[in-house]
Scaffold this motif. Structure first.
Motif, PDB file in Angstrom:
ATOM      1  N   GLY A  28      52.109  24.515  54.284  1.00 43.27           N
ATOM      2  CA  GLY A  28      53.485  24.340  55.303  1.00 43.27           C
ATOM      3  C   GLY A  28      53.997  24.976  53.343  1.00 43.27           C
ATOM      4  O   GLY A  28      54.972  24.106  53.046  1.00 43.27           O
ATOM      5  N   ARG A  29      53.516  25.943  53.019  1.00 42.78           N
ATOM      6  CA  ARG A  29      54.130  26.718  52.251  1.00 42.78           C
ATOM      7  C   ARG A  29      54.553  27.919  52.389  1.00 42.78           C
ATOM      8  O   ARG A  29      53.734  28.588  52.268  1.00 42.78           O
ATOM      9  CB  ARG A  29      53.170  26.759  50.700  1.00 42.78           C
ATOM     10  CG  ARG A  29      52.909  25.341  49.885  1.00 42.78           C
ATOM     11  CD  ARG A  29      53.028  25.044  49.007  1.00 42.78           C
ATOM     12  NE  ARG A  29      54.792  25.098  48.364  1.00 42.78           N
ATOM     13  CZ  ARG A  29      55.579  25.210  47.345  1.00 42.78           C
ATOM     14  NH1 ARG A  29      55.316  24.901  46.738  1.00 42.78           N
ATOM     15  NH2 ARG A  29      56.948  25.057  47.248  1.00 42.78           N
ATOM     16  N   ARG A  32      57.777  33.949  51.034  1.00 44.00           N
ATOM     17  CA  ARG A  32      59.416  34.154  50.670  1.00 44.00           C
ATOM     18  C   ARG A  32      59.555  35.713  51.504  1.00 44.00           C
ATOM     19  O   ARG A  32      59.542  36.554  51.178  1.00 44.00           O
ATOM     20  CB  ARG A  32      59.481  33.737  49.387  1.00 44.00           C
ATOM     21  CG  ARG A  32      59.175  33.362  48.613  1.00 44.00           C
ATOM     22  CD  ARG A  32      58.769  32.837  46.643  1.00 44.00           C
ATOM     23  NE  ARG A  32      60.890  33.680  46.312  1.00 44.00           N
ATOM     24  CZ  ARG A  32      60.884  34.769  45.660  1.00 44.00           C
ATOM     25  NH1 ARG A  32      60.048  35.071  44.967  1.00 44.00           N
ATOM     26  NH2 ARG A  32      61.864  35.008  45.394  1.00 44.00           N
ATOM     27  N   ILE A 129      55.848  25.866  39.576  1.00 46.02           N
ATOM     28  CA  ILE A 129      55.577  27.312  40.875  1.00 46.02           C
ATOM     29  C   ILE A 129      55.495  28.670  40.477  1.00 46.02           C
ATOM     30  O   ILE A 129      54.912  28.335  39.596  1.00 46.02           O
ATOM     31  CB  ILE A 129      57.560  28.032  40.702  1.00 46.02           C
ATOM     32  CG1 ILE A 129      58.519  27.830  41.103  1.00 46.02           C
ATOM     33  CG2 ILE A 129      57.164  28.888  41.710  1.00 46.02           C
ATOM     34  CD1 ILE A 129      60.263  27.744  40.907  1.00 46.02           C
ATOM     35  N   ARG A 133      52.381  32.956  43.582  1.00 43.86           N
ATOM     36  CA  ARG A 133      53.503  33.083  45.380  1.00 43.86           C
ATOM     37  C   ARG A 133      54.577  33.509  45.098  1.00 43.86           C
ATOM     38  O   ARG A 133      54.897  34.379  45.727  1.00 43.86           O
ATOM     39  CB  ARG A 133      53.666  31.211  45.422  1.00 43.86           C
ATOM     40  CG  ARG A 133      53.837  31.467  46.414  1.00 43.86           C
ATOM     41  CD  ARG A 133      53.973  29.707  47.208  1.00 43.86           C
ATOM     42  NE  ARG A 133      55.280  28.918  46.696  1.00 43.86           N
ATOM     43  CZ  ARG A 133      56.285  28.893  47.322  1.00 43.86           C
ATOM     44  NH1 ARG A 133      56.496  29.301  48.369  1.00 43.86           N
ATOM     45  NH2 ARG A 133      57.497  28.273  46.918  1.00 43.86           N
ATOM     46  N   PHE A 134      55.577  32.987  43.813  1.00 45.07           N
ATOM     47  CA  PHE A 134      56.589  33.985  43.653  1.00 45.07           C
ATOM     48  C   PHE A 134      56.861  34.916  43.620  1.00 45.07           C
ATOM     49  O   PHE A 134      57.745  35.999  44.162  1.00 45.07           O
ATOM     50  CB  PHE A 134      57.040  33.475  42.218  1.00 45.07           C
ATOM     51  CG  PHE A 134      58.528  32.636  42.403  1.00 45.07           C
ATOM     52  CD1 PHE A 134      59.456  32.318  42.773  1.00 45.07           C
ATOM     53  CD2 PHE A 134      58.872  33.504  41.025  1.00 45.07           C
ATOM     54  CE1 PHE A 134      60.883  31.758  42.832  1.00 45.07           C
ATOM     55  CE2 PHE A 134      60.725  33.650  41.610  1.00 45.07           C
ATOM     56  CZ  PHE A 134      61.551  33.500  41.844  1.00 45.07           C
TER      57      PHE A 134
END
Lengths: 252, 261
Positions: A28-29, A32, A129, A133-134
């Protein structure tokens, strides 16, 4: 121990990248998407001109070098085989990977490194954050798609370069050359090249990210790590190339 | 008095060097606490531990009664949603516009509609006096405006605790005073717990309710501003009176130092 610390850091970066790229999307993440597309444009679309020109030239050079030997045996038509096989199996993927290392690998290291120096990475962490991932996952997705895509382009233009030289300077018949290339190439050749390209994309991203996150302090460190990231990613691309080529030689 | 943050027996190292030497302190809820100290006393290090960026060698940090030093990353992220932090250089993401910077934590942590987020962003920007600057990029703003934008981003999720790392560093007195007024407004209007790390005397007298002073990795004072002014501690007196540290060498030591022995 410095080496121990380096290995520790590297394995943590690799672990994080794979977790956030392949496991967390199923928890659920999501990845981007828009950032990934913008990275694809920067890393892939913007390297189209340079990859095209270099691949075309490599194709021409390869045909010339092949002709130099083959014409002594009166076997000029085999230029097509040689160009076809060596471009798709080896030169297409490796040339693309080296160009992408120089353009995107260094950009990744410099971007993440200067963000680290400006406390932007810390700011991301305090906002809850994850910086991997970002920042890194969109780049990984971009290179996993774009390095194989650029390799396809490179293959085509390399073959076209060889064709161009052969039908003009070597005076081979275009249809003959084309037929000879088709006969020489197997789907396997192109596929193994693309698998290699995919792996190179992963290697370049990991090396760039690792060096970026290693930056501590100011601008000088950013420059140093950018340089080492290019050197290390080209080196590792060749190492992985050796590994995959050996693997395909014995198992296909 | 209720405490928002409690630090117990904190020991930290940078490499082999001990930075914080077994310090304990508490930060009251709903007040502005200033952490004070000369350069290199460990106040920035303390701040980085309070927001969980660094892990201490020993000791515990309790935020609303829960120890953040033993938390897993995912639990820590939950706590961090209640934090806001203004970094020294504002640390805005240069690739995003001001509005996108402020929207970033909201987008990451909530599932609000885009239009709602836009309204929230405009509210926060208006709060810090940056209405109409949403479309600008960080590189197009002055130092003071960047810090205001940084505050807007820190405020985005309406935090309970907000941290400031040297808010007035590198700003002219007028801009710095404006920032101090903004900090006062945050406390009065939003009843937030505010922690400010600084060494600017003017700011301290203007904003502080409660002062903690560090010196060489230890807490040498904690109390109200009045108690600070009344304190007879020689280091505090030196700090408040802006006295230089006396470095008394005898000639022989000096010769040894310049000879590099």
């Amino acid at each position: 121990m410095q080496i121990q610390k380096d290995i520790n850091d590297a394995s943590r970066v690799i672990n994080d990248i794979f977790y956030w790229a392949f496991i967390s999307p199923f928890k659920g993440r999501p990845i981007r998407i828009r950032a990934s597309i913008s990275e694809m444009v920067k890393a892939g679309y913007n390297s189209v001109p340079i990859v095209s020109v270099i691949s075309l030239f490599i194709g021409i050079i390869l045909a010339l070098q092949a002709a130099y030997q083959l014409k002594r045996f009166g076997a000029l038509v085999y230029v097509a085989d040689l160009v076809g096989v060596s471009i798709t199996r080896e030169l297409g993927p490796i040339i693309t990977a080296i160009i992408v290392s120089g353009r995107s690998g260094s950009a990744f290291a410099a971007e993440i490194g200067s963000m680290k120096a400006a406390e932007e990475v810390d700011a991301l962490i305090t906002m809850g954050i994850n910086p991997v991932r970002f920042l890194v996952v969109p780049k990984l997705i971009a290179l996993m798609v774009m390095v194989p895509a650029l390799t396809v382009l490179s293959d085509f233009l390399g073959l076209f370069g060889g064709f161009l030289l052969s039908v003009t300077l070597l005076e081979l018949h275009p249809v003959n050359y084309f037929q000879q290339t088709i006969n020489a190439l197997l789907v396997k050749d192109i596929l193994t090249g693309l698998i290699k390209a995919w792996a190179f994309g992963i290697v370049i991203t990991i090396v760039g990210a690792y060096h970026g996150f290693k930056v501590e302090g100011g601008a000088e460190e950013v420059g140093r790590h950018t340089t080492s990231s290019v050197v290390a990613s080209i080196f590792l691309v060749i190492v992985f190339d050796l590994f995959f080529t050996a693997l395909f030689y014995f198992f296909t | 008095m209720e405490n928002a943050i409690e630090v117990v027996g904190l020991v930290t190292h940078y490499g082999d060097r001990e930075i914080l030497k077994n310090i304990s302190l508490s930060i009251p809820k709903g007040k502005t606490t200033v952490i004070l100290g000369g350069s290199g006393c460990g106040k920035s290090t303390l701040l980085r531990h309070l927001i969980g960026l660094l892990k201490p060698t020993r000791g515990s940090i309790l935020i609303n009664g829960r120890d953040i030093t033993v938390m897993k990353e995912s639990e820590l992220n939950e706590v961090r949603k209640k934090f806001g932090m203004l970094f020294q250089g504002a640390a805005l993401l240069n690739s995003l516009s001001i509005a996108d910077n402020v929207a970033l934590p909201v987008k990451e942590h909530t599932r609000l509609e885009d239009s709602t987020i836009q309204i929230m962003v405009r509210m926060k920007l208006d709060l810090v006096g940056l209405s109409g600057f949403g479309g600008f990029f960080p590189s197009q703003l002055s130092g003071g405006m960047k810090k205001r934008a940084g505050i807007a981003r820190a405020m985005a999720l309406d935090p309970e605790i907000i941290f400031f790392d040297e808010p007035s560093a590198g700003l002219d007195p007028v801009t710095a005073a404006g920032l101090d007024e903004l900090i006062l407004k945050l406390r009065d209007v939003f009843k937030m717990t505010i922690v400010v790390v600084t060494h600017e005397l003017m700011s301290i007298f203007m904003i502080a309710d409660y002062v903690i002073m560090l010196d060489a990795g230890s807490v040498i004072f904690s109390g109200t501003l009045e108690e600070l002014k009344a304190s007879g501690h020689p280091r505090i007196k030196m700090f408040l009176d802006r006295q230089a540290e006396n470095e008394n060498y005898n000639p022989e030591d000096y010769l040894k130092i310049i000879a590099g022995e």
